[in-house]
Motif scaffolding. Structure first.
Motif, PDB file in Angstrom:
ATOM      1  N   GLU A 193       0.831  -1.219   0.000  1.00  0.00           N
ATOM      2  CA  GLU A 193       0.000   0.000   0.000  1.00  0.00           C
ATOM      3  C   GLU A 193       0.858   1.258   0.000  1.00  0.00           C
ATOM      4  O   GLU A 193       0.583   2.207  -0.730  1.00  0.00           O
ATOM      5  CB  GLU A 193      -0.984   0.009   1.168  1.00  0.00           C
ATOM      6  CG  GLU A 193      -2.133  -0.957   0.997  1.00  0.00           C
ATOM      7  CD  GLU A 193      -2.876  -0.799  -0.332  1.00  0.00           C
ATOM      8  OE1 GLU A 193      -3.222   0.336  -0.722  1.00  0.00           O
ATOM      9  OE2 GLU A 193      -3.102  -1.838  -0.990  1.00  0.00           O
ATOM     10  N   SER A 194       1.901   1.276   0.820  1.00  0.00           N
ATOM     11  CA  SER A 194       2.813   2.431   0.834  1.00  0.00           C
ATOM     12  C   SER A 194       3.457   2.621  -0.527  1.00  0.00           C
ATOM     13  O   SER A 194       3.538   3.735  -1.043  1.00  0.00           O
ATOM     14  CB  SER A 194       3.913   2.238   1.878  1.00  0.00           C
ATOM     15  OG  SER A 194       3.394   2.205   3.167  1.00  0.00           O
ATOM     16  N   CYS A 195       3.927   1.524  -1.108  1.00  0.00           N
ATOM     17  CA  CYS A 195       4.585   1.595  -2.414  1.00  0.00           C
ATOM     18  C   CYS A 195       3.634   2.119  -3.489  1.00  0.00           C
ATOM     19  O   CYS A 195       4.011   2.977  -4.286  1.00  0.00           O
ATOM     20  CB  CYS A 195       5.137   0.233  -2.808  1.00  0.00           C
ATOM     21  SG  CYS A 195       6.534  -0.311  -1.800  1.00  0.00           S
ATOM     22  N   VAL A 196       2.412   1.622  -3.505  1.00  0.00           N
ATOM     23  CA  VAL A 196       1.432   2.091  -4.486  1.00  0.00           C
ATOM     24  C   VAL A 196       1.158   3.580  -4.282  1.00  0.00           C
ATOM     25  O   VAL A 196       1.035   4.334  -5.240  1.00  0.00           O
ATOM     26  CB  VAL A 196       0.122   1.268  -4.423  1.00  0.00           C
ATOM     27  CG1 VAL A 196      -0.988   1.923  -5.224  1.00  0.00           C
ATOM     28  CG2 VAL A 196       0.375  -0.146  -4.928  1.00  0.00           C
ATOM     29  N   GLY A 197       1.101   4.016  -3.033  1.00  0.00           N
ATOM     30  CA  GLY A 197       0.842   5.423  -2.739  1.00  0.00           C
ATOM     31  C   GLY A 197       1.881   6.349  -3.334  1.00  0.00           C
ATOM     32  O   GLY A 197       1.544   7.316  -4.028  1.00  0.00           O
ATOM     33  N   PHE A 198       3.152   6.059  -3.101  1.00  0.00           N
ATOM     34  CA  PHE A 198       4.139   6.978  -3.669  1.00  0.00           C
ATOM     35  C   PHE A 198       4.471   6.653  -5.116  1.00  0.00           C
ATOM     36  O   PHE A 198       4.987   7.503  -5.842  1.00  0.00           O
ATOM     37  CB  PHE A 198       5.376   7.175  -2.779  1.00  0.00           C
ATOM     38  CG  PHE A 198       6.214   5.990  -2.471  1.00  0.00           C
ATOM     39  CD1 PHE A 198       7.182   5.568  -3.350  1.00  0.00           C
ATOM     40  CD2 PHE A 198       6.079   5.322  -1.268  1.00  0.00           C
ATOM     41  CE1 PHE A 198       7.991   4.492  -3.051  1.00  0.00           C
ATOM     42  CE2 PHE A 198       6.884   4.243  -0.949  1.00  0.00           C
ATOM     43  CZ  PHE A 198       7.844   3.830  -1.849  1.00  0.00           C
ATOM     44  N   LEU A 199       4.128   5.452  -5.594  1.00  0.00           N
ATOM     45  CA  LEU A 199       4.243   5.184  -7.025  1.00  0.00           C
ATOM     46  C   LEU A 199       3.316   6.119  -7.797  1.00  0.00           C
ATOM     47  O   LEU A 199       3.677   6.622  -8.858  1.00  0.00           O
ATOM     48  CB  LEU A 199       3.910   3.728  -7.342  1.00  0.00           C
ATOM     49  CG  LEU A 199       3.944   3.343  -8.827  1.00  0.00           C
ATOM     50  CD1 LEU A 199       5.345   3.535  -9.414  1.00  0.00           C
ATOM     51  CD2 LEU A 199       3.488   1.896  -9.011  1.00  0.00           C
ATOM     52  N   ARG A 200       2.132   6.374  -7.259  1.00  0.00           N
ATOM     53  CA  ARG A 200       1.203   7.320  -7.904  1.00  0.00           C
ATOM     54  C   ARG A 200       1.863   8.695  -8.019  1.00  0.00           C
ATOM     55  O   ARG A 200       1.787   9.349  -9.050  1.00  0.00           O
ATOM     56  CB  ARG A 200      -0.101   7.381  -7.109  1.00  0.00           C
ATOM     57  CG  ARG A 200      -1.072   8.452  -7.572  1.00  0.00           C
ATOM     58  CD  ARG A 200      -1.528   8.314  -9.000  1.00  0.00           C
ATOM     59  NE  ARG A 200      -2.569   7.341  -9.127  1.00  0.00           N
ATOM     60  CZ  ARG A 200      -3.195   7.089 -10.264  1.00  0.00           C
ATOM     61  NH1 ARG A 200      -2.881   7.732 -11.371  1.00  0.00           N
ATOM     62  NH2 ARG A 200      -4.115   6.171 -10.322  1.00  0.00           N
ATOM     63  N   ASP A 201       2.540   9.128  -6.966  1.00  0.00           N
ATOM     64  CA  ASP A 201       3.245  10.414  -6.997  1.00  0.00           C
ATOM     65  C   ASP A 201       4.354  10.402  -8.051  1.00  0.00           C
ATOM     66  O   ASP A 201       4.543  11.374  -8.778  1.00  0.00           O
ATOM     67  CB  ASP A 201       3.836  10.747  -5.628  1.00  0.00           C
ATOM     68  CG  ASP A 201       2.775  10.938  -4.553  1.00  0.00           C
ATOM     69  OD1 ASP A 201       1.607  11.240  -4.899  1.00  0.00           O
ATOM     70  OD2 ASP A 201       3.114  10.796  -3.363  1.00  0.00           O
ATOM     71  N   VAL A 202       5.096   9.302  -8.126  1.00  0.00           N
ATOM     72  CA  VAL A 202       6.166   9.172  -9.124  1.00  0.00           C
ATOM     73  C   VAL A 202       5.562   9.250 -10.524  1.00  0.00           C
ATOM     74  O   VAL A 202       6.083   9.947 -11.405  1.00  0.00           O
ATOM     75  CB  VAL A 202       6.947   7.850  -8.937  1.00  0.00           C
ATOM     76  CG1 VAL A 202       7.902   7.603 -10.089  1.00  0.00           C
ATOM     77  CG2 VAL A 202       7.693   7.852  -7.609  1.00  0.00           C
ATOM     78  N   HIS A 203       4.462   8.565 -10.729  1.00  0.00           N
ATOM     79  CA  HIS A 203       3.785   8.576 -12.034  1.00  0.00           C
ATOM     80  C   HIS A 203       3.378   9.996 -12.417  1.00  0.00           C
ATOM     81  O   HIS A 203       3.619  10.436 -13.548  1.00  0.00           O
ATOM     82  CB  HIS A 203       2.566   7.652 -11.992  1.00  0.00           C
ATOM     83  CG  HIS A 203       1.731   7.694 -13.219  1.00  0.00           C
ATOM     84  ND1 HIS A 203       2.146   7.165 -14.432  1.00  0.00           N
ATOM     85  CD2 HIS A 203       0.502   8.223 -13.449  1.00  0.00           C
ATOM     86  CE1 HIS A 203       1.200   7.357 -15.345  1.00  0.00           C
ATOM     87  NE2 HIS A 203       0.196   7.993 -14.765  1.00  0.00           N
ATOM     88  N   GLU A 204       2.782  10.706 -11.494  1.00  0.00           N
ATOM     89  CA  GLU A 204       2.300  12.061 -11.793  1.00  0.00           C
ATOM     90  C   GLU A 204       3.438  13.051 -11.992  1.00  0.00           C
ATOM     91  O   GLU A 204       3.351  13.945 -12.831  1.00  0.00           O
ATOM     92  CB  GLU A 204       1.354  12.524 -10.688  1.00  0.00           C
ATOM     93  CG  GLU A 204       0.048  11.741 -10.703  1.00  0.00           C
ATOM     94  CD  GLU A 204      -0.868  12.048  -9.524  1.00  0.00           C
ATOM     95  OE1 GLU A 204      -0.522  12.903  -8.679  1.00  0.00           O
ATOM     96  OE2 GLU A 204      -1.937  11.416  -9.454  1.00  0.00           O
ATOM     97  N   LEU A 205       4.533  12.891 -11.258  1.00  0.00           N
ATOM     98  CA  LEU A 205       5.639  13.838 -11.342  1.00  0.00           C
ATOM     99  C   LEU A 205       6.669  13.495 -12.416  1.00  0.00           C
ATOM    100  O   LEU A 205       7.250  14.389 -13.023  1.00  0.00           O
ATOM    101  CB  LEU A 205       6.353  13.942  -9.989  1.00  0.00           C
ATOM    102  CG  LEU A 205       5.544  14.579  -8.864  1.00  0.00           C
ATOM    103  CD1 LEU A 205       6.247  14.383  -7.533  1.00  0.00           C
ATOM    104  CD2 LEU A 205       5.347  16.066  -9.145  1.00  0.00           C
ATOM    105  N   ALA A 206       6.918  12.197 -12.626  1.00  0.00           N
ATOM    106  CA  ALA A 206       8.011  11.794 -13.508  1.00  0.00           C
ATOM    107  C   ALA A 206       7.588  10.910 -14.674  1.00  0.00           C
ATOM    108  O   ALA A 206       8.426  10.516 -15.475  1.00  0.00           O
ATOM    109  CB  ALA A 206       9.082  11.070 -12.682  1.00  0.00           C
TER     110      ALA A 206
END
Length: 156
Positions: free
Chosen positions: A17-30
């Motif tokens: 769950e933590s990984c998916v959460g910041f993966l979304r941020d990575v997707h949106e930013l990078a």
């Protein structure tokens, strides 16, 4: 240089769950992954998985992820490497990359990776870490964001 060296450990189901959460941020930013997966949790466990690891910060928070998969040629592919955008710049991505190489080597496999040409920060990391580009494959699924997948291997 590792500014805030983290602790690498095997990924657990509780980490997803933590990984998916910041993966979304990575997707949106990078723009990684290029196309958001229908099931991000499942995407973090690709076919042929040899192992998956997370890196935690000093306070124990999961801040990065990497997976190693079996290539059809007997190699080990570094995949799903990303760091929480709030924790980038401190060397955590490099630690994860080096760990994946070590794990692949311990398995007796040649280690390599592929990256879409829109992932500029990742490409920079690989080059700074001494990896060399060994080829490019044009893609038609990158829309206007990416036109090729770059193939890398560590320099000897």
């Amino acid at each position: 240089m590792c500014l805030g060296c983290g602790v690498i450990r095997e990924r657990s189901k509780d980490d997803l769950e933590s990984c998916v959460g910041f993966l979304r941020d990575v997707h949106e930013l990078a723009g990684y992954p290029l196309n958001w997966p229908a099931d991000a949790r499942a995407w973090l466990t690709p076919p042929g998985l040899l192992g998956a690891w997370v890196i935690t910060t000093e306070d124990g928070r999961v801040a990065g992820h990497v997976a190693l998969t079996a290539g059809s040629d007997g190699s080990a592919l570094v995949e799903r490497l990303f760091v929480d955008p709030k924790a980038t710049g401190g060397g955590l991505g490099r630690q994860l990359l080096d760990h994946a190489v070590l794990m692949g080597s311990e398995l007796g496999r040649r280690v390599c990776l592929e990256v879409a040409d829109n992932c500029h920060a990742a490409i920079g990391l690989y080059r700074r870490a001494g990896w060399r580009e060994i080829g490019r494959t044009p893609i038609d699924w990158g829309a206007d964001q990416a036109s090729a997948v770059l193939h890398f291997e560590p320099s000897s």
